[in-house]
Design an enzyme around this catalytic site. Structure first.
Site, short mmCIF file in Angstrom:
data_model
loop_
_atom_site.label_atom_id
_atom_site.label_comp_id
_atom_site.label_asym_id
_atom_site.label_seq_id
_atom_site.Cartn_x
_atom_site.Cartn_y
_atom_site.Cartn_z
CB SER A 60 29.19 -56.73 42.10
OG SER A 60 29.09 -57.81 41.23
CG ASP B 37 30.79 -63.73 45.89
OD1 ASP B 37 29.82 -64.06 45.19
OD2 ASP B 37 31.50 -62.73 45.65
CG HIS C 60 27.97 -61.26 44.70
ND1 HIS C 60 29.33 -61.22 44.43
CD2 HIS C 60 27.39 -60.34 43.87
CE1 HIS C 60 29.55 -60.33 43.47
NE2 HIS C 60 28.41 -59.79 43.12
#
Length: 367
Positions: free
Chosen positions: A189, A283, A317
């Site tokens: 991320s 995601d 995600h």
């Protein structure tokens, strides 16, 4: 999970499929782990203390009724994160240099090992060691690096300085147990765009794995020497409301190509490292599949071939190592509200199972 034991009473989860009616069905030997659900809404499982194993209490009941029948057997199963021989070495600023807080994990043996710096996302701050410790078990010298909300690091940074990460890189390059001439980076991320920025601006980085990252700087501006890369702008008008408590923020980030002068873009054309983009097609925090595709188009147009993409359907995600439960709802780091992270239970688990050995093979090949 519901099963039919054999005539001898034996139940081998590697050979015996789960029956319909439970949290999963079919041949899923690790389903009892990846299908775990929190007792309280929106909780997620994170491992903080690597020196203590996860304890899994297993119970076998008679029949498939609800409530279940008689308790037939029970056992406790341990899942360790540090194998015997792996050294976990806490470090602080005074021991190293002015601006680094980290833990170093080195694999068993005498020879130097391929070195990896692991950087987590912008979700609550602190030090996350689970990936680093598991990689150390597989023969890598790994360094889990915190960059905010840990000891005397900033609680809510208004900017992030790449010099901090350069210090960590230099530490690894000079470490006697790290095999040179370069090191690898693993980022998730926000940690992924930090790793990509390191590859663009710093030397001696050989391989980078980006887990659901961006091609632009997000959340907090990045500074290096006399240059500041601003964050990718957001458009709150694009927020989708799922219900009163949960938002879908997948469309709020502006396109990095629409920003004036592409200011937020990371200049990845400068990177000499091999790049592996691992992305989830479901995601909802970042359009990571789109970002990876677009950045690879840019690199290809410039004659580069130092990239590859692993794209997984039904994957959200938060891509963890295998058998960590799905984490479908999280707190968004910009708007600080609960938001959909995405992922379908079975597909997400299969992606984590497939991606983990791919990450190791990639680092082994290029480190």
């Amino acid at each position: 999970a519901r099963y039919q034991a054999g005539h001898d009473g034996e139940l081998d989860l590697a050979r015996c499929p789960a029956l319909p009616g439970g949290s999963f069905c079919g041949l899923e030997p690790m389903g009892l782990l990846w299908a775990l659900q929190p007792q309280k809404p929106f909780w997620y499982m994170v491992k903080k203390d690597m020196q203590r194993p996860i304890l899994l209490q297993l119970e076998v009941f008679d029949g498939h009724g609800d409530p279940p029948g008689q308790l037939l057997a029970q056992a406790q199963h341990e899942r360790a994160f540090l194998r015997d021989g792996v050294r976990r070495v806490p470090k602080n600023r005074k021991e190293l240099f002015q601006a680094l807080l980290l833990f170093a994990l080195s694999a068993p043996g005498e020879d130097p090992f391929p070195g990896i710096i692991d950087i987590h996302g912008y979700t609550g701050g602190g030090l996350f060691e689970h990936r680093a410790s598991l990689l150390a078990n597989h023969g890598f010298a790994t360094l889990a690096l915190a960059y905010y909300q840990y000891e005397d690091l900033p609680q809510e940074p208004t900017e992030i300085h790449l010099e901090y990460f350069e210090e960590a890189l230099n530490y690894m390059l000079q470490h006697s147990q790290v095999k040179g001439p370069g090191v690898g980076l693993l980022g998730y991320s926000k940690g992924a765009d930090l790793c990509l920025a390191m590859a663009a601006f710093l030397k001696n980085i050989t391989a980078v794995v980006s887990l659901n990252g961006s091609m632009a700087i997000t959340i907090v501006p990045l500074c290096y020497k006399d240059k500041t890369i601003p964050v990718l702008a957001i458009d709150e008008q694009r927020v989708k409301i799922i219900d009163s408590n949960i938002l879908d923020l997948s469309d709020i980030l502006m396109s990095p190509f629409q920003a004036p002068g592409n200011q937020s873009l990371i200049p990845l054309e400068k990177a000499e490292a091999q790049l592996l983009f691992i992305v989830g097609q479901d995601d909802h925090f970042l359009k990571s599949d789109y970002y990876a595709t677009e950045v690879c188009k840019l690199l290809q147009a410039q004659g580069k071939e130092n990239f590859q993409i692993l794209s997984y359907p039904g994957t959200g995600h938060c891509i963890d190592p295998p058998f960590f439960p799905l984490y479908p709802i999280g707190n968004h780091p910009i708007l600080h509200k609960r938001a959909v992270m995405g992922g379908e239970l079975g597909a997400h688990s299969k992606a984590q199972l497939h991606a983990w050995p791919q990450i190791q093979a990639f680092f082994r090949k290029y480190l």
